[in-house]
Every structure is written in C-alpha cells, then in structure tokens.
Design a protein around this motif. Structure first.
Motif, PDB file in Angstrom:
ATOM      1  N   HIS A   1     -54.543 -31.696  37.244  1.00  7.34           N
ATOM      2  CA  HIS A   1     -55.132 -30.692  38.207  1.00  7.34           C
ATOM      3  C   HIS A   1     -54.749 -31.233  39.682  1.00  7.34           C
ATOM      4  CE1 HIS A   1     -58.029 -30.268  34.573  1.00  7.34           C
ATOM      5  NE2 HIS A   1     -57.829 -29.612  34.994  1.00  7.34           N
ATOM      6  N   VAL A   2     -54.873 -30.132  40.494  1.00 12.09           N
ATOM      7  CA  VAL A   2     -55.178 -30.408  41.927  1.00 12.09           C
ATOM      8  C   VAL A   2     -56.440 -29.878  42.402  1.00 12.09           C
ATOM      9  CG1 VAL A   2     -54.362 -29.277  44.041  1.00 12.09           C
ATOM     10  CG2 VAL A   2     -52.695 -29.903  42.498  1.00 12.09           C
ATOM     11  N   ILE A   3     -57.375 -30.894  42.846  1.00  8.04           N
ATOM     12  CA  ILE A   3     -58.742 -30.704  43.138  1.00  8.04           C
ATOM     13  C   ILE A   3     -58.881 -30.355  44.716  1.00  8.04           C
ATOM     14  CG2 ILE A   3     -60.902 -31.752  43.077  1.00  8.04           C
ATOM     15  CD1 ILE A   3     -59.703 -33.506  40.824  1.00  8.04           C
ATOM     16  N   VAL A   4     -59.550 -29.087  44.752  1.00 12.23           N
ATOM     17  CA  VAL A   4     -59.351 -28.578  46.028  1.00 12.23           C
ATOM     18  C   VAL A   4     -60.890 -28.183  46.214  1.00 12.23           C
ATOM     19  CG1 VAL A   4     -58.821 -26.806  47.662  1.00 12.23           C
ATOM     20  CG2 VAL A   4     -57.202 -27.484  46.247  1.00 12.23           C
ATOM     21  N   ALA A   5     -61.386 -28.590  47.791  1.00 15.12           N
ATOM     22  CA  ALA A   5     -62.972 -28.389  47.993  1.00 15.12           C
ATOM     23  C   ALA A   5     -62.896 -27.457  49.101  1.00 15.12           C
ATOM     24  CB  ALA A   5     -63.348 -29.864  48.466  1.00 15.12           C
ATOM     25  N   ALA A   6     -63.864 -26.692  49.126  1.00  2.91           N
ATOM     26  CA  ALA A   6     -64.177 -25.618  50.229  1.00  2.91           C
ATOM     27  C   ALA A   6     -64.898 -26.500  51.400  1.00  2.91           C
ATOM     28  CB  ALA A   6     -65.086 -24.549  49.785  1.00  2.91           C
ATOM     29  N   SER A   7     -65.804 -27.450  50.986  1.00  7.82           N
ATOM     30  CA  SER A   7     -66.418 -28.210  52.215  1.00  7.82           C
ATOM     31  C   SER A   7     -66.522 -29.666  51.667  1.00  7.82           C
ATOM     32  CB  SER A   7     -68.008 -27.662  52.055  1.00  7.82           C
ATOM     33  OG  SER A   7     -68.074 -26.257  52.436  1.00  7.82           O
ATOM     34  N   VAL A   8     -66.379 -30.456  52.674  1.00  8.94           N
ATOM     35  CA  VAL A   8     -66.524 -32.033  52.481  1.00  8.94           C
ATOM     36  C   VAL A   8     -67.582 -32.541  53.654  1.00  8.94           C
ATOM     37  CG1 VAL A   8     -64.090 -32.404  51.607  1.00  8.94           C
ATOM     38  CG2 VAL A   8     -64.650 -32.508  54.195  1.00  8.94           C
ATOM     39  N   GLY A   9     -68.407 -33.418  52.933  1.00  8.38           N
ATOM     40  CA  GLY A   9     -69.425 -34.167  53.790  1.00  8.38           C
ATOM     41  C   GLY A   9     -69.124 -35.683  54.243  1.00  8.38           C
ATOM     42  N   SER A  10     -68.602 -36.132  54.969  1.00  6.78           N
ATOM     43  CA  SER A  10     -68.283 -37.683  55.058  1.00  6.78           C
ATOM     44  C   SER A  10     -69.339 -38.526  55.150  1.00  6.78           C
ATOM     45  CB  SER A  10     -67.614 -38.001  56.416  1.00  6.78           C
ATOM     46  OG  SER A  10     -67.998 -37.718  57.367  1.00  6.78           O
ATOM     47  N   THR A  11     -70.547 -37.914  55.551  1.00  8.59           N
ATOM     48  CA  THR A  11     -71.867 -38.770  55.723  1.00  8.59           C
ATOM     49  C   THR A  11     -72.219 -39.225  54.376  1.00  8.59           C
ATOM     50  OG1 THR A  11     -72.531 -37.129  57.629  1.00  8.59           O
ATOM     51  CG2 THR A  11     -74.244 -38.361  56.665  1.00  8.59           C
ATOM     52  N   PHE A  12     -72.237 -38.363  53.244  1.00  6.60           N
ATOM     53  CA  PHE A  12     -72.793 -38.653  52.181  1.00  6.60           C
ATOM     54  C   PHE A  12     -71.612 -38.876  50.973  1.00  6.60           C
ATOM     55  CE2 PHE A  12     -75.988 -36.419  54.309  1.00  6.60           C
ATOM     56  CZ  PHE A  12     -77.230 -37.282  54.282  1.00  6.60           C
ATOM     57  N   GLY A  13     -70.284 -38.663  51.631  1.00  5.41           N
ATOM     58  CA  GLY A  13     -69.137 -38.954  50.676  1.00  5.41           C
ATOM     59  C   GLY A  13     -69.251 -37.875  49.442  1.00  5.41           C
ATOM     60  N   LEU A  14     -69.542 -36.652  49.701  1.00  8.10           N
ATOM     61  CA  LEU A  14     -69.664 -35.778  48.786  1.00  8.10           C
ATOM     62  C   LEU A  14     -68.704 -34.240  49.136  1.00  8.10           C
ATOM     63  CD1 LEU A  14     -73.481 -35.238  48.451  1.00  8.10           C
ATOM     64  CD2 LEU A  14     -71.935 -36.536  46.974  1.00  8.10           C
ATOM     65  N   ALA A  15     -68.272 -33.509  48.107  1.00  4.03           N
ATOM     66  CA  ALA A  15     -67.394 -32.349  48.366  1.00  4.03           C
ATOM     67  C   ALA A  15     -68.326 -31.271  47.692  1.00  4.03           C
ATOM     68  CB  ALA A  15     -65.972 -32.597  47.657  1.00  4.03           C
ATOM     69  N   ALA A  16     -68.045 -30.128  48.066  1.00  2.00           N
ATOM     70  CA  ALA A  16     -68.553 -28.854  47.515  1.00  2.00           C
ATOM     71  C   ALA A  16     -67.685 -27.788  47.343  1.00  2.00           C
ATOM     72  CB  ALA A  16     -69.774 -28.566  48.412  1.00  2.00           C
ATOM     73  N   GLY A  17     -68.098 -26.757  46.624  1.00  2.00           N
ATOM     74  CA  GLY A  17     -67.077 -25.482  46.348  1.00  2.00           C
ATOM     75  C   GLY A  17     -65.713 -26.151  45.751  1.00  2.00           C
ATOM     76  N   ILE A  18     -65.739 -27.040  44.764  1.00  2.00           N
ATOM     77  CA  ILE A  18     -64.693 -27.538  44.026  1.00  2.00           C
ATOM     78  C   ILE A  18     -63.954 -26.781  43.056  1.00  2.00           C
ATOM     79  CG2 ILE A  18     -63.987 -29.496  42.873  1.00  2.00           C
ATOM     80  CD1 ILE A  18     -66.557 -30.891  44.041  1.00  2.00           C
ATOM     81  N   THR A  19     -62.553 -26.635  43.239  1.00  2.00           N
ATOM     82  CA  THR A  19     -61.810 -25.873  42.294  1.00  2.00           C
ATOM     83  C   THR A  19     -60.845 -26.918  41.732  1.00  2.00           C
ATOM     84  OG1 THR A  19     -61.938 -23.715  43.561  1.00  2.00           O
ATOM     85  CG2 THR A  19     -60.198 -23.724  42.143  1.00  2.00           C
ATOM     86  N   TYR A  20     -60.761 -27.017  40.298  1.00  2.00           N
ATOM     87  CA  TYR A  20     -59.907 -27.698  39.613  1.00  2.00           C
ATOM     88  C   TYR A  20     -58.702 -26.738  39.245  1.00  2.00           C
ATOM     89  CZ  TYR A  20     -62.903 -31.714  39.237  1.00  2.00           C
ATOM     90  OH  TYR A  20     -63.876 -32.657  39.646  1.00  2.00           O
ATOM     91  N   ILE A  21     -57.601 -26.846  39.662  1.00  2.00           N
ATOM     92  CA  ILE A  21     -56.506 -25.816  39.377  1.00  2.00           C
ATOM     93  C   ILE A  21     -55.393 -26.742  38.574  1.00  2.00           C
ATOM     94  CG2 ILE A  21     -54.472 -24.595  40.506  1.00  2.00           C
ATOM     95  CD1 ILE A  21     -56.205 -24.597  43.149  1.00  2.00           C
ATOM     96  N   PRO A  22     -55.162 -26.014  37.276  1.00  2.00           N
ATOM     97  CA  PRO A  22     -54.351 -26.934  36.588  1.00  2.00           C
ATOM     98  C   PRO A  22     -52.939 -26.726  37.298  1.00  2.00           C
ATOM     99  CG  PRO A  22     -55.533 -24.973  35.204  1.00  2.00           C
ATOM    100  CD  PRO A  22     -55.796 -24.971  36.948  1.00  2.00           C
ATOM    101  N   ILE A  23     -52.216 -28.039  37.205  1.00  2.00           N
ATOM    102  CA  ILE A  23     -50.864 -28.188  37.671  1.00  2.00           C
ATOM    103  C   ILE A  23     -49.872 -27.452  37.090  1.00  2.00           C
ATOM    104  CG2 ILE A  23     -48.915 -29.751  37.714  1.00  2.00           C
ATOM    105  CD1 ILE A  23     -51.185 -30.703  39.469  1.00  2.00           C
ATOM    106  N   LYS A  24     -49.840 -26.927  35.756  1.00  2.00           N
ATOM    107  CA  LYS A  24     -48.892 -26.090  35.260  1.00  2.00           C
ATOM    108  C   LYS A  24     -49.125 -24.579  35.762  1.00  2.00           C
ATOM    109  CE  LYS A  24     -47.954 -28.969  31.453  1.00  2.00           C
ATOM    110  NZ  LYS A  24     -47.928 -29.115  29.811  1.00  2.00           N
ATOM    111  N   MET A  25     -50.218 -24.181  36.458  1.00  6.51           N
ATOM    112  CA  MET A  25     -50.312 -22.776  36.789  1.00  6.51           C
ATOM    113  C   MET A  25     -50.206 -22.587  38.296  1.00  6.51           C
ATOM    114  SD  MET A  25     -51.039 -21.514  33.956  1.00  6.51           S
ATOM    115  CE  MET A  25     -51.814 -20.207  34.156  1.00  6.51           C
ATOM    116  N   ILE A  26     -49.797 -23.835  38.917  1.00  2.90           N
ATOM    117  CA  ILE A  26     -49.233 -23.650  40.445  1.00  2.90           C
ATOM    118  C   ILE A  26     -48.171 -22.973  40.622  1.00  2.90           C
ATOM    119  CG2 ILE A  26     -49.108 -24.904  42.605  1.00  2.90           C
ATOM    120  CD1 ILE A  26     -51.091 -26.699  41.712  1.00  2.90           C
ATOM    121  N   LYS A  27     -48.224 -22.030  41.326  1.00  7.45           N
ATOM    122  CA  LYS A  27     -46.849 -21.451  41.833  1.00  7.45           C
ATOM    123  C   LYS A  27     -46.256 -21.977  43.111  1.00  7.45           C
ATOM    124  CE  LYS A  27     -46.104 -16.983  41.391  1.00  7.45           C
ATOM    125  NZ  LYS A  27     -46.516 -15.674  41.643  1.00  7.45           N
TER     126      LYS A  27
END
Length: 107
Positions: A59-85
């Motif tokens: 996968h390629v893991i992409v997040a819509a939001s990141v919070g450095s304060t707490f080390g968290l990410a939200a709105g996470i999409t796991y995109i299968p490598i083989k499906m990437i154009k």
C-alpha cells in the motif's frame, strides 16, 4: 487477512511529509439490479490527495490530516500499490517553529 499498520506520525516525520496526489483504480459497487449482458469493464478512476505517511510492499498510505502534537493521522486511505496509475509529489509542507508541535494544556 493481514493486519493494517497504524498510521502515526511524529513532529520530525511531519516536517518530512510530502504532499502527494494519486490517480488510482478503486473498486465500486452497483446497488441496482443490472442485466449481466450489459455489464462491462469500466474502471473507477479515483483521485486522492494528502500527506504521504508511508509506502509498504502492498500500500501507499495517505492521510488527509496529521497532528504532530499527538503523533496521529486522520482521514487515512490505504491505496493498493498495484492499483496506482500515477503518483505526483508536490513537496514538503510543514516547517515548525521552536516550541510548536508540543502538547499544551488548555484551561
């Protein structure tokens, strides 16, 4: 089934994050009854933009939001490598000043 990795990010990692846009083929569902003979192969082109958290073998893991304060990410999409154009890198977007990215209590 393989357990998905947690998408967490530290302040230092946030400063290294690249903003990316990904064009990929996603699965889709038709919720109505369709004649089987009328079904054909039409890809569901999907566009995702966000912070590149991690690339794994699957996968390629992409997040819509990141919070450095707490080390968290939200709105996470796991995109299968083989499906990437196509995947475009748009550069780093974070630069914290001294003292930023630390937890503060609010009264």
């Amino acid at each position: 089934m393989r357990k998905l990795e947690k998408a967490t990010v530290t302040k230092k990692q946030a400063e290294e994050l690249q903003f990316v846009s990904v064009n990929w083929h996603d699965a889709y569902i038709l919720h109505a009854w369709e004649k089987i003979k009328d079904l054909d192969d039409c890809p569901c082109n999907t566009y995702t933009a966000g912070f590149l958290i991690k690339k794994t073998k699957l996968h390629v893991i992409v997040a819509a939001s990141v919070g450095s304060t707490f080390g968290l990410a939200a709105g996470i999409t796991y995109i299968p490598i083989k499906m990437i154009k196509e995947m475009k890198y748009h550069g780093k977007v974070f630069k914290f000043n001294k003292g930023e990215g630390k937890s503060k209590s609010v009264s």
